[in-house]
Write a protein that holds these residues in place. Structure first.
Motif, mmCIF file in Angstrom:
data_model
loop_
_atom_site.group_PDB
_atom_site.id
_atom_site.type_symbol
_atom_site.label_atom_id
_atom_site.label_comp_id
_atom_site.label_asym_id
_atom_site.label_seq_id
_atom_site.Cartn_x
_atom_site.Cartn_y
_atom_site.Cartn_z
ATOM 1 N N SER A 51 0.836 -1.208 0.000
ATOM 2 C CA SER A 51 0.000 0.000 0.000
ATOM 3 C C SER A 51 0.867 1.253 0.000
ATOM 4 N N ASP A 52 2.027 1.165 0.695
ATOM 5 C CA ASP A 52 2.920 2.329 0.670
ATOM 6 C C ASP A 52 3.416 2.602 -0.747
ATOM 7 N N ALA A 53 3.614 1.503 -1.504
ATOM 8 C CA ALA A 53 4.135 1.667 -2.867
ATOM 9 C C ALA A 53 3.056 2.115 -3.853
ATOM 10 N N THR A 54 1.801 1.916 -3.473
ATOM 11 C CA THR A 54 0.695 2.276 -4.372
ATOM 12 C C THR A 54 -0.364 3.024 -3.586
ATOM 13 N N PRO A 55 -0.209 4.310 -3.399
ATOM 14 C CA PRO A 55 -1.086 5.027 -2.464
ATOM 15 C C PRO A 55 -2.542 5.143 -2.911
ATOM 16 N N LEU A 56 -2.782 5.251 -4.226
ATOM 17 C CA LEU A 56 -4.162 5.487 -4.676
ATOM 18 C C LEU A 56 -4.543 4.517 -5.788
ATOM 19 N N VAL A 57 -5.821 4.112 -5.762
ATOM 20 C CA VAL A 57 -6.358 3.300 -6.861
ATOM 21 C C VAL A 57 -7.664 3.942 -7.309
ATOM 22 N N LEU A 58 -7.762 4.160 -8.604
ATOM 23 C CA LEU A 58 -8.986 4.755 -9.142
ATOM 24 C C LEU A 58 -9.798 3.657 -9.816
ATOM 25 N N GLY A 59 -11.112 3.663 -9.545
ATOM 26 C CA GLY A 59 -11.961 2.633 -10.143
ATOM 27 C C GLY A 59 -13.406 3.039 -10.059
ATOM 28 N N ALA A 60 -14.252 2.112 -10.506
ATOM 29 C CA ALA A 60 -15.682 2.394 -10.497
ATOM 30 C C ALA A 60 -16.187 2.500 -9.061
ATOM 31 N N LEU A 277 -6.547 14.983 -6.367
ATOM 32 C CA LEU A 277 -7.235 13.933 -7.140
ATOM 33 C C LEU A 277 -8.386 13.342 -6.324
ATOM 34 N N LYS A 278 -8.135 13.132 -5.043
ATOM 35 C CA LYS A 278 -9.195 12.562 -4.185
ATOM 36 C C LYS A 278 -10.379 13.517 -4.122
ATOM 37 N N ALA A 279 -10.074 14.796 -3.979
ATOM 38 C CA ALA A 279 -11.155 15.768 -3.869
ATOM 39 C C ALA A 279 -11.932 15.852 -5.190
ATOM 40 N N GLU A 280 -11.200 15.910 -6.284
ATOM 41 C CA GLU A 280 -11.869 16.039 -7.584
ATOM 42 C C GLU A 280 -12.707 14.814 -7.926
ATOM 43 N N THR A 281 -12.207 13.676 -7.486
ATOM 44 C CA THR A 281 -12.896 12.432 -7.855
ATOM 45 C C THR A 281 -14.004 12.086 -6.869
ATOM 46 N N ASN A 282 -13.666 12.102 -5.582
ATOM 47 C CA ASN A 282 -14.623 11.611 -4.580
ATOM 48 C C ASN A 282 -15.623 12.675 -4.133
ATOM 49 N N ILE A 283 -15.255 13.950 -4.250
ATOM 50 C CA ILE A 283 -16.151 15.010 -3.773
ATOM 51 C C ILE A 283 -16.801 15.739 -4.951
ATOM 52 N N GLU A 284 -15.964 16.200 -5.854
ATOM 53 C CA GLU A 284 -16.512 16.994 -6.964
ATOM 54 C C GLU A 284 -17.041 16.130 -8.100
ATOM 55 N N ARG A 285 -16.734 14.850 -8.087
ATOM 56 C CA ARG A 285 -17.196 13.925 -9.131
ATOM 57 C C ARG A 285 -16.823 14.420 -10.531
ATOM 58 N N MET A 286 -15.626 14.951 -10.624
ATOM 59 C CA MET A 286 -15.186 15.533 -11.887
ATOM 60 C C MET A 286 -15.061 14.485 -13.001
ATOM 61 N N TYR A 287 -14.821 13.234 -12.590
ATOM 62 C CA TYR A 287 -14.615 12.195 -13.600
ATOM 63 C C TYR A 287 -15.796 11.235 -13.690
ATOM 64 N N GLY A 288 -16.917 11.641 -13.157
ATOM 65 C CA GLY A 288 -18.097 10.794 -13.255
ATOM 66 C C GLY A 288 -18.211 9.838 -12.066
ATOM 67 N N PRO A 289 -18.944 8.746 -12.251
ATOM 68 C CA PRO A 289 -19.211 7.835 -11.124
ATOM 69 C C PRO A 289 -18.027 6.918 -10.813
ATOM 70 N N VAL A 290 -16.915 7.516 -10.535
ATOM 71 C CA VAL A 290 -15.729 6.729 -10.150
ATOM 72 C C VAL A 290 -15.233 7.214 -8.795
ATOM 73 N N GLN A 291 -14.304 6.509 -8.250
ATOM 74 C CA GLN A 291 -13.763 6.875 -6.927
ATOM 75 C C GLN A 291 -12.263 6.638 -6.894
ATOM 76 N N VAL A 292 -11.639 7.296 -5.960
ATOM 77 C CA VAL A 292 -10.225 7.031 -5.691
ATOM 78 C C VAL A 292 -10.144 6.446 -4.285
#
Lengths: 393, 240
Positions: A51-60, A277-292
């Motif tokens: 997890s330290d080596a891969t901090p974020l995963v983006l997906g549906a 990226l977390k804010a744009e994805t999880n809060i602002e939904r800038m990329y649609g119905p996806v999450q980080v």
């Protein structure tokens, strides 16, 4: 050898059954918590390292833990697909690196991961033999998987057929092993990696076949023809292997931006990039119905569960140890009763009054030493024979 | 008479002297009183007498198993009353040979290890090759050398008792105390064991005090002491 030690050794030697049984009971009681501790510690370390080596995963959208496990351990349960176009948008940002993964397929039951060369660069993985997959149809095997399947460079293996009822997909694609990775003691050791293009072929969204416009194909297989397209019978079989000779015939049948992906590993260059990226994805939904998913946070929750389980197992082991100790005390007590005549003989011959206690103590010490040694040997053997034991968890 | 050497190497007398002894045995149920009892070094004495006259109690007092309440017990030049429990145990282990009717062999040790048991239990607990050779030599004279590799359970009663005699004499003690060593044996075996014991203590110059009820073997001893006449064994009923 000291007289009492000699007596104890002979006593145990002449009664191997009960002594071995006691040692085995004690050994198991000692081994259980040790194995639990070693495995859970190894598991915890492996999880944290990954997890330290891969901090974020983006997906549906969905359970973030599922997404985290998919990104880190190639689990594909309940994962809705993303599109390559989205990954391309994310990847266009300069403050992070996006590495797409396609986890839809397996080979011999193991994950067949479609990805890009940056995956190996970020993980610091290099090929031990051969090379990484450059083109469609090549596969590189994790070290443990290659050992398990006994495959090496230039060997072949087939992808597992995803759906026998879907005639639009190839039943299985023959893949050439182009390399074997250095062992990493991670999930990468037990996976096979191909290019995303290979996955598109497996999805049935790209294929290669004989040219249907040059008249070299059996005319009975052509159902219809116009200026724009040729409709072929299902009996017309595309290539099930990508070779240097037929590679040029492979082509897409869809918009490249809608090609499916399972998730995208995100390596932000700065903490600010991750937060944005977390804010744009999880809060602002800038990329649609996806999450980080924040892998550290998700795995911390999982580790809480594991540690709780470890505490439970420790408790069980403690009870087992107590029960074994009580059983051992009972057996020793009974054996001392059986040895009354012997102890009286020793007493009358002039042996020390401490003899009884020493004999008992030595007997316990011998059995405990054997149990401890056996438990240590078994534990050591487990770790030596299968250094990836924790990965099996 | 030749004196034997002690396990520590010092020359000892092997003489026994008891004066004005009073021993209590059990919770005030048996009392032994001996005005005087002496055995010369190397002498072979048989203790006879009816049951309850105090023969076995005297042997236990001589072995230091029972501490005298009063009087003097001197064995092999050592005043046992002056020793504490630990001292009496060490004395017994290193200076005496003991054979008892019910003195069991250790069932998980083979014959040789049983013979060498006193050596192993002695401080240090080392058994040298010379000890083993001496034990084998003695066992050969007692006719049981071929049994030294067997466990006691694999031996007959006579063989076991000969092994016990061998154990008692393996340290070449100055004094050997035997309490009815043939009590559980048939006549043939009993005669053989007594012959072997007496012959061997004579060869070693060891003083022998043996309790026996078998009148047929008394002629093998230098002296016979009747416990009924020499001691006072008094059994007291507990007061309710």
């Amino acid at each position: 050898m000291n007289g009492l030690v000699y007596l104890t050794w002979n006593y145990l030697r002449r009664r191997p059954g009960p002594s071995a049984l006691l040692a085995a009971c004690l050994g198991i009681a000692l081994l259980l918590p040790a194995v639990t501790h070693v495995l859970t510690s190894g598991f915890e370390d492996a999880l944290r390292e990954r997890s330290d080596a891969t901090p974020l995963v983006l997906g549906a959208a969905g359970p973030p833990l599922d997404l985290t496990l998919a990104g880190l351990y190639f689990s594909r349960d309940g994962l809705e697909p993303l599109t390559t176009g989205l990954a391309r948008r994310i990847g266009a940002r300069e403050d992070l690196l996006a590495v797409p993964l396609d986890l839809e397929f397996t080979t011999r039951g193991r994950a067949l991961v479609g990805t890009v060369p940056e995956y190996f660069e970020e993980r610091g993985i290099v090929a031990r033999t051969g090379h990484l997959p450059f083109v469609a149809g090549e596969v590189v095997l994790g070290a443990a998987l290659a050992r398990e399947l006994e495959l090496g460079v230039d060997d072949h293996l087939f992808s597992d057929p995803p759906d026998h009822l879907d005639l639009s997909r190839p039943s299985a694609l023959k893949l050439r092993v182009c390399g074997v990775l250095h062992p990493t003691r991670s999930a990468d050791d037990r996976a096979a990696f191909v290019t995303l293009e290979t996955c598109w072929v497996l999805h049935g969204l790209a294929h290669g076949h004989d040219d249907v416009t040059t008249g070299t194909v059996d005319p009975s297989l052509i159902l219809g023809q116009s200026d724009e397209e040729v409709r072929m019978s299902n009996a017309f079989i595309p290539y099930n292997e990508i070779t240097p000779q037929n590679r040029a015939t492979f082509h897409l049948h869809t918009d490249p931006d809608v090609l499916p992906l399972s998730c995208v590993l995100v390596f932000p260059r700065t903490a600010k990039a991750a937060t944005l990226l977390k804010a744009e994805t999880n809060i602002e939904r800038m990329y649609g119905p996806v999450q980080v998913a924040d892998t550290r946070a998700e795995l911390d929750e999982l580790l809480d569960l594991v540690l709780g389980l470890r505490r439970l197992l420790d408790g069980v082991a403690l009870v087992l140890l107590g029960a074994t100790a009580a059983l051992g005390a009972l057996v020793l007590g009974l054996s001392m009763k059986l040895r009354t005549a012997e102890l009286r003989t020793l007493d009358r011959l002039g042996s020390s009054a401490r003899t009884v206690a020493l004999l008992q103590g030595l007997q316990i010490a011998f059995i405990a030493a054997v149990a401890l040694a056996c438990a240590g040997l078994v534990l050591g053997a487990l770790l030596v024979l299968d250094p990836d034991l924790t990965l099996l968890l | 008479m030749t004196n034997s050497s002690s396990p520590t190497g010092s020359r000892t007398s092997g003489a026994i002297a008891v004066r004005d002894l009073r021993c209590d045995y059990g919770p005030n149920t048996f009392r032994l009183e001996v005005d005087g009892f002496e055995v010369a070094a190397g002498e072979r004495v048989a203790l006879v007498g009816p049951s309850g006259c105090g023969k076995s109690t005297l042997v236990q007092a001589l072995a230091g198993i029972l501490a005298p309440r009063r009087g003097v017990v001197s064995v092999d030049g050592v005043e046992l009353g002056a020793l504490d429990e630990r001292g009496r145990r060490r004395f017994r282990l290193t200076r005496l040979g003991l054979v008892f009717q019910d003195l069991e062999l250790i069932d998980y040790l083979d014959g040789l290890d049983n013979v060498l048991l006193s050596r192993r239990l002695a401080p240090g607990g080392r058994v040298s090759n010379a000890d083993r050779a001496r034990a084998r030599d003695l066992a050969g004279r007692l006719g049981i050398e071929h049994l030294l590799g067997r466990l006691p359970a694999e031996l007959s009663g006579g063989e076991r008792q000969r092994l016990a005699v061998c154990r008692a004499l393996a340290t070449e003690p100055s004094v050997c105390l035997a309490d009815e060593p043939t009590g559980a044996l048939d006549r043939v075996n009993a005669d053989a064991v007594v012959d072997l014991l007496v012959d061997e203590v004579a060869r070693l110059g060891t003083t022998l005090v043996m309790v026996t009820h078998d009148e047929r073997v008394l002629d093998r001893f230098d002296r016979v002491v009747d416990g009924a006449a020499a001691f006072r064994g008094i059994t007291e009923e507990p007061v309710r």
